[in-house]
Design a protein around this motif. Structure first.
Motif, PDB file in Angstrom:
ATOM      1  N   THR A 165       0.834  -1.202   0.000  1.00 30.80           N
ATOM      2  CA  THR A 165       0.000   0.000   0.000  1.00 30.80           C
ATOM      3  C   THR A 165       0.866   1.248   0.000  1.00 30.80           C
ATOM      4  O   THR A 165       0.624   2.186  -0.772  1.00 30.80           O
ATOM      5  CB  THR A 165      -0.951  -0.008   1.206  1.00 30.80           C
ATOM      6  OG1 THR A 165      -1.806  -1.159   1.114  1.00 30.80           O
ATOM      7  CG2 THR A 165      -1.803   1.249   1.246  1.00 30.80           C
TER       8      THR A 165
ATOM      9  N   ILE B 194      -0.912   6.031  -6.322  1.00 32.57           N
ATOM     10  CA  ILE B 194      -1.972   5.047  -6.519  1.00 32.57           C
ATOM     11  C   ILE B 194      -2.521   4.717  -5.141  1.00 32.57           C
ATOM     12  O   ILE B 194      -1.853   4.081  -4.333  1.00 32.57           O
ATOM     13  CB  ILE B 194      -1.441   3.766  -7.188  1.00 32.57           C
ATOM     14  CG1 ILE B 194      -0.849   4.080  -8.554  1.00 32.57           C
ATOM     15  CG2 ILE B 194      -2.552   2.731  -7.306  1.00 32.57           C
ATOM     16  CD1 ILE B 194      -0.137   2.914  -9.199  1.00 32.57           C
ATOM     17  N   GLU B 195      -3.715   5.169  -4.865  1.00 34.95           N
ATOM     18  CA  GLU B 195      -4.342   4.909  -3.573  1.00 34.95           C
ATOM     19  C   GLU B 195      -5.611   4.101  -3.809  1.00 34.95           C
ATOM     20  O   GLU B 195      -6.716   4.581  -3.623  1.00 34.95           O
ATOM     21  CB  GLU B 195      -4.638   6.221  -2.861  1.00 34.95           C
ATOM     22  CG  GLU B 195      -3.369   6.983  -2.531  1.00 34.95           C
ATOM     23  CD  GLU B 195      -3.619   8.265  -1.771  1.00 34.95           C
ATOM     24  OE1 GLU B 195      -4.651   8.371  -1.100  1.00 34.95           O
ATOM     25  OE2 GLU B 195      -2.772   9.157  -1.873  1.00 34.95           O
ATOM     26  N   ASP B 196      -5.410   2.873  -4.215  1.00 41.40           N
ATOM     27  CA  ASP B 196      -6.510   2.002  -4.595  1.00 41.40           C
ATOM     28  C   ASP B 196      -6.394   0.693  -3.824  1.00 41.40           C
ATOM     29  O   ASP B 196      -5.577  -0.161  -4.154  1.00 41.40           O
ATOM     30  CB  ASP B 196      -6.462   1.758  -6.107  1.00 41.40           C
ATOM     31  CG  ASP B 196      -7.673   1.007  -6.627  1.00 41.40           C
ATOM     32  OD1 ASP B 196      -8.393   0.374  -5.830  1.00 41.40           O
ATOM     33  OD2 ASP B 196      -7.896   1.053  -7.841  1.00 41.40           O
ATOM     34  N   ASP B 197      -7.214   0.536  -2.794  1.00 41.51           N
ATOM     35  CA  ASP B 197      -7.169  -0.673  -1.976  1.00 41.51           C
ATOM     36  C   ASP B 197      -7.553  -1.918  -2.771  1.00 41.51           C
ATOM     37  O   ASP B 197      -7.032  -3.000  -2.525  1.00 41.51           O
ATOM     38  CB  ASP B 197      -8.081  -0.539  -0.761  1.00 41.51           C
ATOM     39  CG  ASP B 197      -7.562   0.456   0.255  1.00 41.51           C
ATOM     40  OD1 ASP B 197      -6.339   0.717   0.264  1.00 41.51           O
ATOM     41  OD2 ASP B 197      -8.375   0.984   1.037  1.00 41.51           O
TER      42      ASP B 197
ATOM     43  N   GLU C 282       1.350   4.073  -3.006  1.00 36.74           N
ATOM     44  CA  GLU C 282       1.126   5.487  -2.708  1.00 36.74           C
ATOM     45  C   GLU C 282       2.268   6.358  -3.225  1.00 36.74           C
ATOM     46  O   GLU C 282       2.055   7.510  -3.574  1.00 36.74           O
ATOM     47  CB  GLU C 282       0.916   5.701  -1.213  1.00 36.74           C
ATOM     48  CG  GLU C 282      -0.431   5.217  -0.731  1.00 36.74           C
ATOM     49  CD  GLU C 282      -0.591   5.265   0.777  1.00 36.74           C
ATOM     50  OE1 GLU C 282       0.373   5.613   1.505  1.00 36.74           O
ATOM     51  OE2 GLU C 282      -1.701   4.947   1.251  1.00 36.74           O
TER      52      GLU C 282
ATOM     53  N   LEU D  82      -6.939  -2.459  -5.965  1.00 31.07           N
ATOM     54  CA  LEU D  82      -5.765  -2.832  -6.753  1.00 31.07           C
ATOM     55  C   LEU D  82      -4.722  -3.515  -5.875  1.00 31.07           C
ATOM     56  O   LEU D  82      -4.141  -4.530  -6.259  1.00 31.07           O
ATOM     57  CB  LEU D  82      -5.161  -1.612  -7.452  1.00 31.07           C
ATOM     58  CG  LEU D  82      -3.921  -1.884  -8.301  1.00 31.07           C
ATOM     59  CD1 LEU D  82      -4.235  -2.848  -9.444  1.00 31.07           C
ATOM     60  CD2 LEU D  82      -3.359  -0.585  -8.838  1.00 31.07           C
TER      61      LEU D  82
END
Length: 97
Positions: free
Chosen positions: A15, A23-26, A19, A28
């Motif tokens: 994670t 990219i702040e996509d849980d 970041e 993904l």
């Protein structure tokens, strides 16, 4: 306090790594983790999946190096590396502080 598994440690690392690329996509991160943690898929196939994921998202980034770094980190966290246990102990120690 519950002890974190190696998968928990890896997911936190992943994670934070995503970041750094904004990219702040849980979802993904969860998908990437699910691809990485499957034992019956060889490393080359995992790397290809990672490169496919990042190719369009991270234009200009070295997706090969990122894919290798993610796979290396999973190897360490999952105990497939001699440094994994030491790394996990250090992480837990820092959490206690």
């Amino acid at each position: 306090m519950a002890v974190e598994t190696s998968e928990d440690v890896f997911n936190k690392w992943l994670t934070k790594k995503l970041e750094t690329f904004e990219i702040e996509d849980d979802v993904l991160a969860t998908y990437i983790s699910s691809v990485i943690t499957i034992d019956d898929v060889d490393t080359d196939k995992k790397k290809d999946v990672l490169k496919d994921i990042f190719q369009d998202m991270l234009q200009g980034a070295d997706v090969e190096a990122l894919s290798n770094e993610i796979l290396d980190e999973w190897s360490e966290c999952s105990g497939k590396s001699s440094n994994a246990l030491e790394k996990e102990r250090k992480y837990h120690f820092l959490c206690i502080l």
